[in-house]
Enzyme design. Structure first.
Site, short mmCIF file in Angstrom:
data_model
loop_
_atom_site.label_atom_id
_atom_site.label_comp_id
_atom_site.label_asym_id
_atom_site.label_seq_id
_atom_site.Cartn_x
_atom_site.Cartn_y
_atom_site.Cartn_z
N ARG A 1 4.30 -24.08 -6.32
CA ARG A 1 4.89 -22.99 -5.53
C ARG A 1 3.87 -21.88 -5.32
NH1 ARG A 1 11.22 -22.71 -7.42
NH2 ARG A 1 11.19 -24.89 -8.00
N ARG B 1 1.76 -14.62 -6.63
CA ARG B 1 1.49 -15.23 -5.32
C ARG B 1 0.86 -14.18 -4.40
NH1 ARG B 1 6.37 -17.73 -2.66
NH2 ARG B 1 6.63 -18.53 -4.77
N ARG C 1 5.10 -2.02 -12.73
CA ARG C 1 5.99 -3.15 -13.08
C ARG C 1 5.40 -4.51 -12.71
NH1 ARG C 1 11.90 -1.93 -13.94
NH2 ARG C 1 11.93 0.30 -14.15
N HIS D 1 8.48 3.32 -7.62
CA HIS D 1 8.08 1.93 -7.89
C HIS D 1 6.75 1.52 -7.29
CE1 HIS D 1 12.50 2.35 -7.84
NE2 HIS D 1 12.40 1.71 -8.98
N ARG E 1 8.72 -11.60 4.84
CA ARG E 1 8.91 -12.26 3.56
C ARG E 1 8.38 -13.68 3.65
NH1 ARG E 1 11.12 -14.29 -0.82
NH2 ARG E 1 12.76 -15.84 -0.65
N VAL E 2 7.59 -14.07 2.67
CA VAL E 2 7.12 -15.45 2.57
C VAL E 2 7.61 -15.99 1.23
CG1 VAL E 2 5.13 -15.43 4.13
CG2 VAL E 2 4.85 -14.49 1.86
N SER F 1 11.31 -25.47 -1.64
CA SER F 1 10.74 -25.77 -2.95
C SER F 1 11.62 -26.72 -3.75
CB SER F 1 10.55 -24.48 -3.75
OG SER F 1 11.81 -23.86 -3.98
N ASP F 2 12.87 -26.86 -3.32
CA ASP F 2 13.79 -27.78 -4.00
C ASP F 2 14.94 -28.09 -3.06
OD1 ASP F 2 14.20 -24.82 -5.20
OD2 ASP F 2 16.14 -25.75 -4.84
N GLY G 1 7.97 -13.32 -3.24
CA GLY G 1 8.76 -12.85 -4.37
C GLY G 1 7.88 -12.66 -5.60
N SER H 1 10.24 -19.06 -1.12
CA SER H 1 10.67 -20.44 -1.30
C SER H 1 12.19 -20.48 -1.16
CB SER H 1 10.25 -20.96 -2.67
OG SER H 1 10.81 -20.14 -3.68
N GLU I 1 18.09 -18.75 -0.43
CA GLU I 1 17.11 -17.94 -1.14
C GLU I 1 17.84 -16.70 -1.62
OE1 GLU I 1 17.50 -15.14 1.08
OE2 GLU I 1 15.33 -14.86 1.15
N MET I 2 17.12 -15.63 -1.98
CA MET I 2 17.84 -14.53 -2.63
C MET I 2 17.47 -13.13 -2.11
SD MET I 2 17.93 -16.14 -6.50
CE MET I 2 19.48 -15.41 -6.99
#
Ligand code: HPA
Length: 233
Positions: free
Chosen positions: A218, A25, A44, A5, A88-89, A204-205, A21, A91, A180-181
């Protein structure tokens, strides 16, 4: 060393990497903040760049969304490219009623509804935590810059559109600040390899107030978070 990858050579990637993510960005961060930038990946469209910030070498790369995606990229960065500090930066959606749009959170720990830790076959539940060194440094940098940050627990969710819109309240009742995820998988990979990871988030929300930012905001609106992250180089 080209992996499945990441199309880069060993040495192309700095020991410290910022991981948004969104690959766009990553491009924005490289173009806005770094000097002498070289792109090391476009496989990708997971754009990755290395440059310098205040003379220090630093990389930035988009991870995609979710634990599986950041799990792949962070594993390859650690094991094939020698990355030692993964920041990690991202939202997040606020679970806590006192959080406002653009507030910044340092993810001290991450809960999850994912099964990422099952691969380790632990006889219990793994508590995924940030590297103390990075967390402590980030908090100190924020204080020096007079940037207000909340430090606490977050949820790494596999689900963005939850069938039960009130599901977040149970996590909120346990003091979880936001959702977040990716953080949980990042923290697991770092812990299993003995390297450092931190998640810095901008709200962000809000699941509580239903307020949200636009995707353009964002991409560009997270300056304070970036100032903290870049100083960790
Ligand atoms: N849910 C999950 N991840 C997120 C959210 C959200 O509401 N906002 C930003 N990242």
């Amino acid at each position: 060393m080209t992996t499945a990858h990441i199309n880069a050579k060993k040495g192309d990637i700095a020991e410290t990497i910022l991981l948004p993510g969104d690959p766009l960005r990553a491009k924005f961060i490289a173009e806005t903040y770094l000097e002498d930038v070289v792109q090391f990946n476009d496989v990708r469209n997971a754009f990755g760049y290395t440059g310098t910030y205040k003379g220090k070498r630093i990389s930035v790369m988009g991870t995609g969304m979710g634990a599986p995606s950041i799990g792949i990229y962070s594993y390859e960065l650690i094991h094939f490219f020698g990355v030692k500090n993964l920041i990690r930066v991202g939202s997040c959606g606020a679970y806590n009623k006192d959080l406002e749009l653009y507030d910044i959170i340092l993810g001290m720990g991450a809960c999850t509804n994912s099964r990422y830790d099952h691969q380790y076959e632990l006889p219990g539940t793994y508590s995924a935590i940030a590297s103390w060194d990075l967390l402590y440094k980030a908090k100190k940098i924020a204080e020096e810059k007079h940037i207000d940050v909340k430090v606490g627990n977050i949820l790494t969710s596999d689900i963005f559109y939850n069938a039960n819109p009130d599901a977040y309240k149970k996590w909120a009742n346990m003091g979880v600040l936001a959702v977040e995820m990716e953080a949980y998988a990042l923290y697991c990979n770092a812990a299993a390899a003995g390297v450092n990871a931190l998640t810095i988030l901008t709200v962000s929300d809000s699941l509580v107030t239903k307020l949200e930012t636009t995707s353009k905001e964002r991409e560009t609106g997270f300056t304070k978070m970036m100032e903290i992250a870049l100083e960790l180089a």
